[in-house]
Design a protein around this motif. Structure first.
Motif, PDB file in Angstrom:
ATOM      1  N   PHE A  64      67.315  81.861   9.524  1.00 17.91           N
ATOM      2  CA  PHE A  64      66.583  80.684   9.055  1.00 17.91           C
ATOM      3  C   PHE A  64      66.118  80.922   7.618  1.00 17.91           C
ATOM      4  O   PHE A  64      65.479  81.937   7.336  1.00 17.91           O
ATOM      5  CB  PHE A  64      65.363  80.417   9.939  1.00 17.91           C
ATOM      6  CG  PHE A  64      65.702  80.004  11.347  1.00 17.91           C
ATOM      7  CD1 PHE A  64      65.430  78.721  11.792  1.00 17.91           C
ATOM      8  CD2 PHE A  64      66.293  80.897  12.236  1.00 17.91           C
ATOM      9  CE1 PHE A  64      65.731  78.334  13.086  1.00 17.91           C
ATOM     10  CE2 PHE A  64      66.605  80.528  13.532  1.00 17.91           C
ATOM     11  CZ  PHE A  64      66.330  79.237  13.959  1.00 17.91           C
ATOM     12  N   THR A  65      66.402  79.978   6.736  1.00 24.13           N
ATOM     13  CA  THR A  65      65.981  80.082   5.337  1.00 24.13           C
ATOM     14  C   THR A  65      64.910  79.044   5.054  1.00 24.13           C
ATOM     15  O   THR A  65      65.137  77.841   5.214  1.00 24.13           O
ATOM     16  CB  THR A  65      67.167  79.885   4.387  1.00 24.13           C
ATOM     17  OG1 THR A  65      68.145  80.908   4.637  1.00 24.13           O
ATOM     18  CG2 THR A  65      66.715  79.987   2.934  1.00 24.13           C
ATOM     19  N   TRP A  66      63.736  79.526   4.628  1.00 25.08           N
ATOM     20  CA  TRP A  66      62.592  78.676   4.325  1.00 25.08           C
ATOM     21  C   TRP A  66      62.294  78.764   2.825  1.00 25.08           C
ATOM     22  O   TRP A  66      62.481  79.804   2.214  1.00 25.08           O
ATOM     23  CB  TRP A  66      61.345  79.131   5.090  1.00 25.08           C
ATOM     24  CG  TRP A  66      61.474  79.134   6.578  1.00 25.08           C
ATOM     25  CD1 TRP A  66      62.075  80.076   7.359  1.00 25.08           C
ATOM     26  CD2 TRP A  66      60.964  78.150   7.479  1.00 25.08           C
ATOM     27  NE1 TRP A  66      61.976  79.746   8.681  1.00 25.08           N
ATOM     28  CE2 TRP A  66      61.299  78.567   8.790  1.00 25.08           C
ATOM     29  CE3 TRP A  66      60.257  76.959   7.306  1.00 25.08           C
ATOM     30  CZ2 TRP A  66      60.942  77.834   9.917  1.00 25.08           C
ATOM     31  CZ3 TRP A  66      59.901  76.227   8.431  1.00 25.08           C
ATOM     32  CH2 TRP A  66      60.249  76.662   9.714  1.00 25.08           C
ATOM     33  N   SER A  67      61.786  77.677   2.239  1.00 27.13           N
ATOM     34  CA  SER A  67      61.418  77.723   0.825  1.00 27.13           C
ATOM     35  C   SER A  67      60.233  76.806   0.571  1.00 27.13           C
ATOM     36  O   SER A  67      59.952  75.889   1.339  1.00 27.13           O
ATOM     37  CB  SER A  67      62.596  77.316  -0.066  1.00 27.13           C
ATOM     38  OG  SER A  67      62.896  75.945   0.092  1.00 27.13           O
ATOM     39  N   THR A  68      59.551  77.091  -0.529  1.00 26.57           N
ATOM     40  CA  THR A  68      58.447  76.253  -0.988  1.00 26.57           C
ATOM     41  C   THR A  68      58.374  76.365  -2.492  1.00 26.57           C
ATOM     42  O   THR A  68      58.850  77.349  -3.072  1.00 26.57           O
ATOM     43  CB  THR A  68      57.117  76.672  -0.352  1.00 26.57           C
ATOM     44  OG1 THR A  68      56.116  75.712  -0.675  1.00 26.57           O
ATOM     45  CG2 THR A  68      56.663  78.030  -0.853  1.00 26.57           C
ATOM     46  N   GLN A  69      57.808  75.396  -3.138  1.00 26.83           N
ATOM     47  CA  GLN A  69      57.767  75.397  -4.594  1.00 26.83           C
ATOM     48  C   GLN A  69      56.806  76.465  -5.109  1.00 26.83           C
ATOM     49  O   GLN A  69      55.661  76.541  -4.695  1.00 26.83           O
ATOM     50  CB  GLN A  69      57.339  74.027  -5.117  1.00 26.83           C
ATOM     51  CG  GLN A  69      57.421  73.883  -6.629  1.00 26.83           C
ATOM     52  CD  GLN A  69      57.170  72.457  -7.079  1.00 26.83           C
ATOM     53  OE1 GLN A  69      56.885  71.591  -6.267  1.00 26.83           O
ATOM     54  NE2 GLN A  69      57.287  72.219  -8.368  1.00 26.83           N
TER      55      GLN A  69
END
Length: 236
Positions: free
Chosen positions: A158-163
């Motif tokens: 699972f790949t998660w991102s946020t600014q």
């Protein structure tokens, strides 16, 4: 052309259904260890393989609010350069919710659960990793789900991102590639890095080229076999 589109659609649907048809692999609940590295340029230039490396281990069970959990303890560390590990000694307790495909966590000095990992999430879902020391990061969005071969089976990744913060990749039964509990440790130049995971003495995961499973941090004093709950130091 219509036939080609139909073929591509059916191939995609088969791949997606095949991905979710994989057997769910929960977190190991005993005889498991995770070696984690943190650092910044000065530290890594001095000794990239031994500075600020530490180890989480499962160490027995505990009961919180009548619910059974498995304890995590930082049992060894090397902090000759930079700063010590996030936590030394008792680092919290976790439990597998296999029905929801989540790993629930109770942090030190708390009796409330937070979601440590959500392996049942769908693309577009969000999670807030405020407990990971970096509360200013805000919620993360799930960008992609794929599958990776580890040991002898495929596991979902699972790949998660946020600014403005470090991205996260989490693998079923292994954890975050940034470190077991570190998740969004992005204010350090190199962030967190999971170097090695072992279960029953067998290497499950090793960061490519790191030699992380050969690193032997120093034993942390007065923590093995204890159940005290404290924070030795916190990375700001």
């Amino acid at each position: 052309m219509n036939a080609l589109r139909a073929f591509l659609f059916s191939s995609f649907a088969f791949g997606a259904s095949g991905l979710w048809a994989q057997e769910y692999i929960p977190f190991p609940e005993s005889n498991a260890s995770w070696t984690v590295g943190l650092g910044e340029s000065y530290c890594f230039e001095i000794d990239p393989t031994s500075s600020q490396v530490y180890r989480y281990e499962t160490q027995g069970d505990t009961t919180i609010n009548d619910q059974g959990y498995h304890k995590l303890v930082v049992t060894a560390y090397c902090a000759e350069c930079c700063v010590p590990a996030f936590r030394v000694g008792y680092a919290g307790a976790f439990r597998n919710d296999t029905a929801e495909r989540t790993v629930m966590m109770v942090l030190p000095d708390s009796t409330y659960e937070v979601v440590l990992y959500d392996f049942g999430a769908s693309i577009g879902d969000t999670m807030d990793f405020d407990y990971s020391q970096q509360s200013w990061c805000g919620p993360y969005g799930l960008q992609s789900i794929d599958s990776v071969w580890i040991v002898d089976t495929y596991r979902r990744r699972f790949t998660w991102s946020t600014q403005g913060c470090w991205w996260n990749v989490a693998i079923e039964g292994v954890g975050s590639m940034n470190g077991l509990l570190e998740w969004s440790a992005s204010n350090m130049e190199y962030g967190g890095q999971l170097l090695c995971q072992k279960v029953d003495g067998t290497v499950v995961y090793e960061e490519m080229g790191s030699g992380g499973c050969l690193v032997e941090p120093m034993a942390a004093p007065n923590v093995v076999g204890t159940d005290h709950r404290f924070v030795l130091s916190v990375q700001n």
